[in-house]
Design an enzyme around this catalytic site. Structure first.
Site, mmCIF file in Angstrom:
data_model
loop_
_atom_site.group_PDB
_atom_site.id
_atom_site.type_symbol
_atom_site.label_atom_id
_atom_site.label_comp_id
_atom_site.label_asym_id
_atom_site.label_seq_id
_atom_site.Cartn_x
_atom_site.Cartn_y
_atom_site.Cartn_z
ATOM 1 N N ASP A 41 -27.711 -23.991 -47.238
ATOM 2 C CA ASP A 41 -26.846 -22.522 -47.398
ATOM 3 C C ASP A 41 -27.463 -21.495 -46.272
ATOM 4 O O ASP A 41 -28.807 -21.567 -46.140
ATOM 5 C CB ASP A 41 -27.299 -22.185 -48.753
ATOM 6 C CG ASP A 41 -26.436 -20.868 -49.141
ATOM 7 O OD1 ASP A 41 -25.278 -20.854 -49.282
ATOM 8 O OD2 ASP A 41 -27.203 -19.837 -48.896
ATOM 9 N N TYR A 46 -28.030 -14.170 -41.630
ATOM 10 C CA TYR A 46 -29.428 -14.689 -41.794
ATOM 11 C C TYR A 46 -30.192 -14.801 -40.391
ATOM 12 O O TYR A 46 -29.518 -15.493 -39.532
ATOM 13 C CB TYR A 46 -29.503 -15.972 -42.691
ATOM 14 C CG TYR A 46 -28.945 -15.713 -44.162
ATOM 15 C CD1 TYR A 46 -28.915 -14.748 -44.779
ATOM 16 C CD2 TYR A 46 -28.627 -16.872 -44.757
ATOM 17 C CE1 TYR A 46 -28.775 -14.702 -46.045
ATOM 18 C CE2 TYR A 46 -28.383 -16.949 -46.044
ATOM 19 C CZ TYR A 46 -28.169 -15.762 -46.708
ATOM 20 O OH TYR A 46 -27.852 -15.797 -48.035
ATOM 21 N N SER A 278 -41.131 -20.521 -47.592
ATOM 22 C CA SER A 278 -41.565 -20.037 -46.294
ATOM 23 C C SER A 278 -42.519 -21.097 -45.837
ATOM 24 O O SER A 278 -43.254 -21.070 -44.743
ATOM 25 C CB SER A 278 -42.386 -18.885 -46.307
ATOM 26 O OG SER A 278 -43.251 -18.530 -47.438
#
Length: 319
Positions: A41, A46, A278
């Site tokens: 996604d 982004y 992350s």
């Protein structure tokens, strides 16, 4: 048990994101696909503040050739972003970044209430007829607005929205009351983002200031938004109650959150959970949690009691 899919969120991909090189992004994708999952996604915006970098990384890695399907969202968050010409330009730019001719799902990322929805829907239908995407998605729209798009699809023979992406976690459940009945009625799947409340369940405690650069950093736009959603006394109280029961059963708060979402929430067959991370170890841990079974009854009781106490402070499901 509902057949709930898992999708990798790539909002952190990009030179200015948390996964800062294509090589590192490849490692994340390898870990994800090795577990048998093949949908990512992304979006025009982004990572936040540095639009396009996430899509560019996916293009550099040529993910489509690896059998990975892409869901993305057109440029939004601006007045008149959803005119026919703006949507067309957005998709042209995005597909060039992604190095694809087609994506699985194309979303409207949030409402553009300055453009007639009929104009927006017609533009999306034209792109669908041109073979640019398979599924029409909405994100951050109100339930009443979803019904408008469904009605336009029925009246005009346009593509119907079949996916809705929205916030959903133990502390964000207002969509259960208003949105989910509409989605179920019209057979629209729900894809849940922020299942771990951007780290609030595990990384934030009362009286402790989050580190610089975290998702709760008050000096960043995302940090300010996250603090607005979650930095409330009732939420800190709730996390402390989750801490207590998680320690009793020797299970992490994040595992509780993910297992609740998969096994005990209102997600149904065809719905999905979008996980982001992350660090690769976080991806592995999240996938492991999602492979585990239902939660003990005592933990479920605590989660439901917490919701009764915090629902008046819960963040809105739509913009």
């Amino acid at each position: 048990m509902p057949a709930v899919d898992v999708i990798l969120g790539t909002a952190g991909f990009g030179e200015h994101g948390r996964i800062t090189t294509p090589a590192l992004a490849r490692d994340f994708l390898d870990t994800f696909t090795a577990a048998g999952h093949y949908v990512v996604d992304t979006a025009y915006v982004y990572p936040g503040g540095f639009q396009g970098e996430s899509e560019a990384f996916l293009g550099i890695l040529d993910v489509a050739s690896r059998g990975i399907q892409i869901d993305t969202k057109v440029r939004s968050f601006e007045n008149h972003a959803h005119t026919a010409e703006s949507i067309k330009q957005s998709v042209e730019i995005q597909f060039k970044r992604l190095r694809v001719d087609k994506v699985r799902t194309l979303y409207l990322h949030c409402p553009d209430r300055c453009t007639p929805y009929s104009d927006t829907h017609r533009a999306m239908n034209d792109l669908y007829l041109a073979g640019k995407f398979e599924r029409f998605g909405l994100s951050n729209f109100k339930a009443s607005e979803v019904e408008i798009f469904v009605k336009m699809a029925q009246e005009n023979g346009w593509i119907k929205p079949t996916v809705y992406q929205g916030i959903y976690n133990m502390f964000s459940r207002l969509n259960e009351q208003e949105l989910f009945p509409v989605l179920h009625q019209h057979k629209i799947n729900f894809f849940a983002f922020s299942p771990l409340a951007v780290g609030f369940f595990s990384n934030v405690r009362r009286g402790q200031e989050p580190p610089a650069g975290s998702r709760f950093d008050p000096n960043t736009r995302q940090g300010q938004r996250s603090r607005e959603r979650y930095f409330k006394d009732s939420f800190f109280d709730a996390v402390e109650r989750i801490d207590a029961v998680s320690q009793k059963y020797n299970v992490s708060n994040n595992s509780i959150a993910l297992r609740w979402l998969k096994h005990h929430s209102q997600l149904a067959d065809g719905d999905a959970i979008i996980i982001g991370a992350s660090k690769i170890q976080q991806v592995k841990e999240n996938l492991t949690s999602l492979s585990e079974g239902e939660l003990p009854e005592e933990i479920l009781n605590v989660i439901n009691e917490i919701w009764d106490d915090i629902k008046n402070d819960a963040p809105a499901y739509a913009r």
